[in-house]
Design an enzyme around this catalytic site. Structure first.
Site, PDB file in Angstrom:
ATOM      1  N   HIS A 193      -0.573   0.101 -13.519  1.00 29.09           N
ATOM      2  CA  HIS A 193       0.280  -1.027 -13.624  1.00 29.09           C
ATOM      3  C   HIS A 193       1.629  -0.624 -13.845  1.00 29.09           C
ATOM      4  O   HIS A 193       1.920   0.311 -14.561  1.00 29.09           O
ATOM      5  CB  HIS A 193      -0.368  -1.598 -15.401  1.00 29.09           C
ATOM      6  CG  HIS A 193       0.312  -2.942 -15.643  1.00 29.09           C
ATOM      7  ND1 HIS A 193      -0.230  -3.949 -14.809  1.00 29.09           N
ATOM      8  CD2 HIS A 193       1.257  -3.295 -16.346  1.00 29.09           C
ATOM      9  CE1 HIS A 193       0.656  -5.063 -15.330  1.00 29.09           C
ATOM     10  NE2 HIS A 193       1.469  -4.744 -16.129  1.00 29.09           N
TER      11      HIS A 193
ATOM     12  N   ASP B  86      -6.012  -5.137 -17.507  1.00 26.18           N
ATOM     13  CA  ASP B  86      -5.002  -4.377 -17.995  1.00 26.18           C
ATOM     14  C   ASP B  86      -5.287  -3.856 -19.348  1.00 26.18           C
ATOM     15  O   ASP B  86      -4.590  -3.607 -20.371  1.00 26.18           O
ATOM     16  CB  ASP B  86      -3.785  -4.878 -18.192  1.00 26.18           C
ATOM     17  CG  ASP B  86      -3.320  -5.412 -16.789  1.00 26.18           C
ATOM     18  OD1 ASP B  86      -3.529  -4.689 -15.908  1.00 26.18           O
ATOM     19  OD2 ASP B  86      -2.310  -6.150 -16.644  1.00 26.18           O
TER      20      ASP B  86
ATOM     21  N   LEU C  15      -9.317  -9.448 -10.260  1.00 25.58           N
ATOM     22  CA  LEU C  15     -10.275  -8.781 -11.628  1.00 25.58           C
ATOM     23  C   LEU C  15     -11.643  -8.176 -11.014  1.00 25.58           C
ATOM     24  O   LEU C  15     -12.064  -8.802  -9.992  1.00 25.58           O
ATOM     25  CB  LEU C  15     -10.568  -9.870 -12.426  1.00 25.58           C
ATOM     26  CG  LEU C  15     -11.244  -9.346 -13.926  1.00 25.58           C
ATOM     27  CD1 LEU C  15     -10.009  -8.521 -14.575  1.00 25.58           C
ATOM     28  CD2 LEU C  15     -11.667 -10.592 -14.668  1.00 25.58           C
ATOM     29  N   ILE C  16     -11.732  -6.966 -11.315  1.00 25.50           N
ATOM     30  CA  ILE C  16     -13.184  -6.309 -10.630  1.00 25.50           C
ATOM     31  C   ILE C  16     -14.246  -7.007 -11.547  1.00 25.50           C
ATOM     32  O   ILE C  16     -14.213  -6.890 -12.712  1.00 25.50           O
ATOM     33  CB  ILE C  16     -12.975  -4.674 -11.050  1.00 25.50           C
ATOM     34  CG1 ILE C  16     -11.764  -4.015 -10.367  1.00 25.50           C
ATOM     35  CG2 ILE C  16     -14.292  -4.095 -10.677  1.00 25.50           C
ATOM     36  CD1 ILE C  16     -11.928  -4.403  -8.862  1.00 25.50           C
TER      37      ILE C  16
ATOM     38  N   GLY D 103       0.798  -1.317   0.013  1.00 27.34           N
ATOM     39  CA  GLY D 103       0.102   0.047  -0.105  1.00 27.34           C
ATOM     40  C   GLY D 103       0.803   1.347  -0.184  1.00 27.34           C
ATOM     41  O   GLY D 103       0.324   2.356   0.303  1.00 27.34           O
ATOM     42  N   SER D 104       1.917   1.246  -0.500  1.00 28.16           N
ATOM     43  CA  SER D 104       2.976   2.481  -0.473  1.00 28.16           C
ATOM     44  C   SER D 104       2.119   3.335  -1.564  1.00 28.16           C
ATOM     45  O   SER D 104       2.109   4.620  -1.063  1.00 28.16           O
ATOM     46  CB  SER D 104       4.195   2.260  -1.009  1.00 28.16           C
ATOM     47  OG  SER D 104       4.425   1.906  -2.363  1.00 28.16           O
TER      48      SER D 104
ATOM     49  N   LEU E 276      -5.055  -6.911  -6.915  1.00 30.20           N
ATOM     50  CA  LEU E 276      -4.758  -8.010  -7.797  1.00 30.20           C
ATOM     51  C   LEU E 276      -5.949  -8.856  -8.476  1.00 30.20           C
ATOM     52  O   LEU E 276      -5.617  -9.916  -9.012  1.00 30.20           O
ATOM     53  CB  LEU E 276      -3.414  -8.950  -7.050  1.00 30.20           C
ATOM     54  CG  LEU E 276      -2.499  -8.377  -6.511  1.00 30.20           C
ATOM     55  CD1 LEU E 276      -1.270  -9.188  -6.055  1.00 30.20           C
ATOM     56  CD2 LEU E 276      -1.888  -7.496  -7.762  1.00 30.20           C
TER      57      LEU E 276
ATOM     58  N   ASN F   1      -6.786   2.249 -12.739  1.00 29.09           N
ATOM     59  CA  ASN F   1      -5.643   1.170 -12.312  1.00 29.09           C
ATOM     60  C   ASN F   1      -4.069   1.757 -12.547  1.00 29.09           C
ATOM     61  O   ASN F   1      -4.042   2.622 -13.492  1.00 29.09           O
ATOM     62  CB  ASN F   1      -5.795  -0.160 -12.821  1.00 29.09           C
ATOM     63  CG  ASN F   1      -4.903  -1.271 -12.385  1.00 29.09           C
ATOM     64  OD1 ASN F   1      -4.458  -1.108 -11.270  1.00 29.09           O
ATOM     65  ND2 ASN F   1      -4.317  -1.955 -13.316  1.00 29.09           N
TER      66      ASN F   1
HETATM   67  C1  GAR Z   1       2.757  -1.219  -7.744  1.00 30.51           C
HETATM   68  O1  GAR Z   1       3.685  -1.015  -8.212  1.00 30.51           O
HETATM   69  C2  GAR Z   1       1.545  -1.289  -8.948  1.00 30.51           C
HETATM   70  O2  GAR Z   1       1.725  -0.633 -10.020  1.00 30.51           O
HETATM   71  C3  GAR Z   1       1.429  -2.944  -9.108  1.00 30.51           C
HETATM   72  O3  GAR Z   1       1.473  -3.380  -7.580  1.00 30.51           O
HETATM   73  C4  GAR Z   1       2.514  -2.525  -6.936  1.00 30.51           C
HETATM   74  C5  GAR Z   1       2.010  -2.089  -5.534  1.00 30.51           C
HETATM   75  O4  GAR Z   1       2.818  -1.518  -4.700  1.00 30.51           O
HETATM   76  N1  GAR Z   1       0.176  -3.228  -9.556  1.00 30.51           N
HETATM   77  C6  GAR Z   1      -0.021  -4.136 -10.242  1.00 30.51           C
HETATM   78  O5  GAR Z   1       0.984  -4.933 -10.500  1.00 30.51           O
HETATM   79  C7  GAR Z   1      -1.354  -4.510 -10.907  1.00 30.51           C
HETATM   80  N2  GAR Z   1      -1.122  -5.202 -11.805  1.00 30.51           N
HETATM   81  P1  GAR Z   1       2.401  -0.890  -3.316  1.00 30.51           P
HETATM   82  O6  GAR Z   1       1.503  -1.852  -2.511  1.00 30.51           O
HETATM   83  O7  GAR Z   1       3.516  -0.404  -2.785  1.00 30.51           O
HETATM   84  O8  GAR Z   1       1.561   0.407  -3.726  1.00 30.51           O
END
Ligand code: GAR
Length: 193
Positions: free
Chosen positions: A108, A149, A91-92, A16-17, A89, A106
């Protein structure tokens, strides 16, 4: 005249950063608030981050995501305007994409349409980019439809990948781009609603 505050629900599955960065960005904005955090992984660190800022969070399972009386009902009751997927992660399901047309965003961690689709998330993406010897990677911010995506692209930004880069280095570069651009693109999208 006072306009109603626009409400964001963040969906996240992990650390969740990005969620925290978005919460901080809108913290001082009188017109936009992060209203709730939804998470499909009990104990994920994003729940602690939400708690630190006093944002209500909910953990849900697959059935509650699919059930019109589950997550969708809660979003409606809270008056959610936009759903932001920040490292989410699953699918909605169609019930939610149909209820929020053009209102689910979203991020990516690669330059779609490359390195997208089921199973392409987080470090899997960066490992694939490095293994393929790519010279650049980046981020894609896009609207969400019913397929992984594939929704309309709102914004992309690029970063170089050198032969010395490890997947972890690439992840750092990509995260830096995410922190810089994602909140701003969310704000822009909200202003156009
Ligand atoms: C992020 O880099 C985001 O782009 C990716 O997960 C990471 C979450 O980091 N999302 C995907 O890969 C979606 N397909 P975070 O939890 O530190 O924000």
């Amino acid at each position: 005249m006072n306009y109603p505050v626009k409400k964001i629900a963040i969906f996240a599955s992990g650390s969740g950063s990005n969620a925290e960065n978005i919460i901080r960005f809108f913290g001082q904005n009188p017109g936009i608030s992060v209203d709730s955090v939804y998470c499909n992984v009990p104990g994920a660190f994003v729940l602690q981050r939400a708690g630190k800022y006093g944002i209500p969070s909910r953990v849900f399972n697959r059935r509650e995501l699919q059930d019109p009386e589950g997550v969708l009902k809660q979003l409606r009751e809270r008056g959610t305007d936009v759903i932001v997927l920040a490292g989410f992660l699953w699918l909605i399901p169609p019930g939610i994409t149909e209820a929020f047309p053009g209102r689910i965003i979203n991020i990516h961690p690669a330059l779609l349409p490359s390195y997208g689709g089921k199973g392409m998330y987080g470090m899997n993406v960066h490992r694939a980019v490095v293994a393929a010897g790519e010279k650049e990677s980046g981020i894609t911010i896009h609207l969400v439809n019913g397929r992984y995506d594939e929704g309309d692209i709102l914004f992309q930004a690029r970063c170089p990948v050198t032969p010395e880069d490890t997947p972890e280095n690439v992840a750092d570069k990509v995260h830096a781009l995410e922190y810089e651009h994602f909140p701003r693109i969310i704000e822009q999208t909200l202003k156009q609603l």
